[in-house]
Motif scaffolding. Structure first.
Motif, PDB file in Angstrom:
ATOM      1  N   ARG A 158      11.200   2.852   6.619  1.00  0.00           N
ATOM      2  CA  ARG A 158      11.048   3.412   8.460  1.00  0.00           C
ATOM      3  C   ARG A 158      10.012   4.170   8.735  1.00  0.00           C
ATOM      4  O   ARG A 158       9.869   4.875   9.534  1.00  0.00           O
ATOM      5  CB  ARG A 158      12.737   3.801   8.515  1.00  0.00           C
ATOM      6  N   ASP A 159       9.708   4.708   6.871  1.00  0.00           N
ATOM      7  CA  ASP A 159       8.554   6.127   7.540  1.00  0.00           C
ATOM      8  C   ASP A 159       7.671   4.891   7.192  1.00  0.00           C
ATOM      9  O   ASP A 159       6.321   6.501   7.282  1.00  0.00           O
ATOM     10  CB  ASP A 159       8.992   6.656   6.026  1.00  0.00           C
ATOM     11  N   ILE A 160       6.964   3.778   7.108  1.00  0.00           N
ATOM     12  CA  ILE A 160       5.937   3.613   7.535  1.00  0.00           C
ATOM     13  C   ILE A 160       5.315   3.081   8.504  1.00  0.00           C
ATOM     14  O   ILE A 160       6.126   2.629   9.577  1.00  0.00           O
ATOM     15  CB  ILE A 160       5.724   1.798   6.717  1.00  0.00           C
ATOM     16  N   GLU A 161       4.569   3.264   9.604  1.00  0.00           N
ATOM     17  CA  GLU A 161       3.804   2.869  10.745  1.00  0.00           C
ATOM     18  C   GLU A 161       3.693   1.017  10.243  1.00  0.00           C
ATOM     19  O   GLU A 161       3.425   0.558   9.746  1.00  0.00           O
ATOM     20  CB  GLU A 161       2.400   3.247  10.727  1.00  0.00           C
ATOM     21  N   PRO A 162       4.585   0.758  11.567  1.00  0.00           N
ATOM     22  CA  PRO A 162       4.970  -0.884  11.447  1.00  0.00           C
ATOM     23  C   PRO A 162       4.249  -1.493  11.601  1.00  0.00           C
ATOM     24  O   PRO A 162       2.663  -0.619  12.893  1.00  0.00           O
ATOM     25  CB  PRO A 162       6.485  -1.130  12.560  1.00  0.00           C
ATOM     26  N   GLU A 200       1.011  -1.047  -0.265  1.00  0.00           N
ATOM     27  CA  GLU A 200       0.093   0.061  -0.052  1.00  0.00           C
ATOM     28  C   GLU A 200       1.274   1.364  -0.430  1.00  0.00           C
ATOM     29  O   GLU A 200       0.450   2.026  -0.527  1.00  0.00           O
ATOM     30  CB  GLU A 200      -1.268  -0.053   0.909  1.00  0.00           C
ATOM     31  N   ALA A 201       2.334   1.194   1.356  1.00  0.00           N
ATOM     32  CA  ALA A 201       2.665   2.307   0.940  1.00  0.00           C
ATOM     33  C   ALA A 201       3.354   2.315  -0.820  1.00  0.00           C
ATOM     34  O   ALA A 201       4.041   3.950  -0.829  1.00  0.00           O
ATOM     35  CB  ALA A 201       4.148   1.909   1.440  1.00  0.00           C
ATOM     36  N   ILE A 202       4.078   1.539  -1.291  1.00  0.00           N
ATOM     37  CA  ILE A 202       4.375   1.756  -2.674  1.00  0.00           C
ATOM     38  C   ILE A 202       3.896   2.061  -3.669  1.00  0.00           C
ATOM     39  O   ILE A 202       4.432   3.299  -4.378  1.00  0.00           O
ATOM     40  CB  ILE A 202       5.102   0.636  -2.663  1.00  0.00           C
ATOM     41  N   SER A 203       2.366   1.217  -3.992  1.00  0.00           N
ATOM     42  CA  SER A 203       1.740   2.051  -4.704  1.00  0.00           C
ATOM     43  C   SER A 203       1.077   3.781  -4.386  1.00  0.00           C
ATOM     44  O   SER A 203       0.390   3.764  -5.554  1.00  0.00           O
ATOM     45  CB  SER A 203       0.445   1.248  -4.723  1.00  0.00           C
ATOM     46  N   GLY A 204       1.127   4.019  -3.386  1.00  0.00           N
ATOM     47  CA  GLY A 204       0.402   4.652  -2.939  1.00  0.00           C
ATOM     48  C   GLY A 204       1.359   6.028  -2.721  1.00  0.00           C
ATOM     49  O   GLY A 204       1.237   7.594  -2.521  1.00  0.00           O
ATOM     50  N   GLY A 205       3.427   5.896  -2.635  1.00  0.00           N
ATOM     51  CA  GLY A 205       4.166   6.579  -3.009  1.00  0.00           C
ATOM     52  C   GLY A 205       4.208   7.649  -1.848  1.00  0.00           C
ATOM     53  O   GLY A 205       4.346   8.967  -1.881  1.00  0.00           O
ATOM     54  N   GLN A 206       3.687   6.951  -1.073  1.00  0.00           N
ATOM     55  CA  GLN A 206       3.194   7.842   0.863  1.00  0.00           C
ATOM     56  C   GLN A 206       4.971   7.433   1.315  1.00  0.00           C
ATOM     57  O   GLN A 206       5.021   8.620   2.449  1.00  0.00           O
ATOM     58  CB  GLN A 206       2.712   7.511   1.040  1.00  0.00           C
TER      59      GLN A 206
END
Length: 372
Positions: free
Chosen positions: A134-138, A123-129
């Motif tokens: 380390r930038d993603i909430e684990p 989801e983080a990759i597809s959303g480019g967020q």
């Protein structure tokens, strides 16, 4: 708790590891035999009754022309890292290693800080967020790990720099793992993405056969490994290294190291090595030919290893290192992209830590390593 530390025998070391569900393959006595350029020692912590309550494999690397050593405990030692009296464990270790001639100590606490599920990462990759893990909430984190890191810093330990990619440490800080415990094989395969499942079926329909090899088949593996090294531009280890690995590890435990080869019409197309300690199994080395890649031997061989790890009673199948980059333009992105197909988890370890016993020699080593 009053702890003492001494050199222990191989038998004492292995007996303690058998009481633990898992420990790193780099913390078994045979790993020291493999590293012929290092001297190795098994150390053990004992309680007041003399019972071994923790162990470590120490590798000593001598400085040129000096009887001083870097003492390295890769992915270890195997102790109670969350003990409130951590100094009771580390103080006698440092004293012992200093007496052995160590000028600096490097260790890698086998403590996972955070985990991210495949769906979260995708989801983080597809959303480019996010550009980095380390930038993603684990999805999971170990609150005690952050306290542990602070205690190490206060005690004088220095955290290794990872350069933002997860590869600054000697061992990878970020790995990718497929949980096996409490799941059926069907459930594990359902966790694969559509491409992985399609590739496994394609290999089966094409007639790819994955077999377990022996010592004599290491030469087959090595030929494919050299081809892989040329393609991916890294320096391959010699065949003798893998022969030494097999001899040392298999003598300790017949299931410690396994070799798998994927054949099509009698021709080897891919080969891998697998390591096992307790309930933890690792995909160690992989190799593949430049041709007939369309029959997907690498997917077939991974699925066979996962099934065999499951049969051995493993709770985790470890695909080892990844970068923490989520940038699709980054050359290291392919590492995580392939492994995401298994539907597993990315895990971040506490990383490696150094304790300079002689600050001048430690600094000299730092300068030398930075120029290599």
């Amino acid at each position: 708790m009053s702890l003492r530390l001494r050199t222990i025998t191989r038998e004492e070391h292995l007996a303690f590891l058998r009481t633990r569900p898992s420990a790193s393959h780099m913390q078994v006595p045979s790993w020291g035999e493999l590293k012929s350029e290092w001297r190795s020692e098994s150390i053990g912590w004992t309680d007041a009754s003399g019972t071994v309550v923790g162990v470590g494999l120490v590798l000593y690397r001598q400085l040129p022309k000096l009887k001083r050593y870097l003492a390295y405990l890769p992915e270890g030692p195997v102790i109670d890292w969350f003990d409130q009296d951590l100094d009771d464990w580390l103080r006698p270790m440092l004293a012992h290693l200093k007496a052995q001639g160590a000028f600096s100590v490097k260790m890698g606490p086998p403590v996972v800080i955070r985990r991210w599920e495949t769906t979260t990462i995708k989801e983080a990759i597809s959303g480019g967020q996010a550009k980095r893990l380390r930038d993603i909430e684990p999805d999971w984190h170990e609150p005690r790990a952050f306290e542990l890191a602070e205690r190490l810093r206060r005690a004088g330990w220095l955290q290794g720099e990872d350069g933002g990619a997860g590869f600054g440490d000697v061992q990878p800080r970020y790995v990718f793992q497929v949980p096996l415990a409490g799941r059926s094989l069907d459930d594990i395969q359902r966790g694969f993405n559509q491409l992985w499942r399609r590739n496994i079926k394609k290999a089966e329909k094409s007639g790819v056969e994955v077999v377990q090899g022996g010592y004599e088949d290491l030469a087959v593996f090595h030929r494919l490994y050299v081809v892989t090294a040329e393609r991916d531009r890294f320096t391959p280890r010699p065949l003798a290294y893998f022969q030494r690995m097999w001899t040392a590890l298999a003598a300790e435990d017949p299931n410690r190291m396994r070799l798998y080869i994927a054949y099509l019409d009698g021709e080897p197309l891919a080969a891998t090595t697998m390591l096992a300690v307790g309930e933890h199994v690792w995909y160690s080395y992989g190799a593949s030919a430049n041709h007939k890649r369309e029959v997907k031997p690498s997917n077939a061989i991974q699925w066979r290893m996962m099934r065999d790890a499951y049969a051995l009673g493993a709770s985790v199948y470890d695909l080892r290192g990844i970068s923490d980059t989520l940038d699709e333009d980054d050359p290291l992105f392919g590492l995580i992209q392939f492994k995401l197909g298994t539907g597993g988890q990315a895990a971040e370890y506490l990383g490696e830590w150094d304790f300079p016993l002689n600050k001048l020699l430690h600094k000299a080593l730092d300068i030398y390593m930075s120029r290599r």
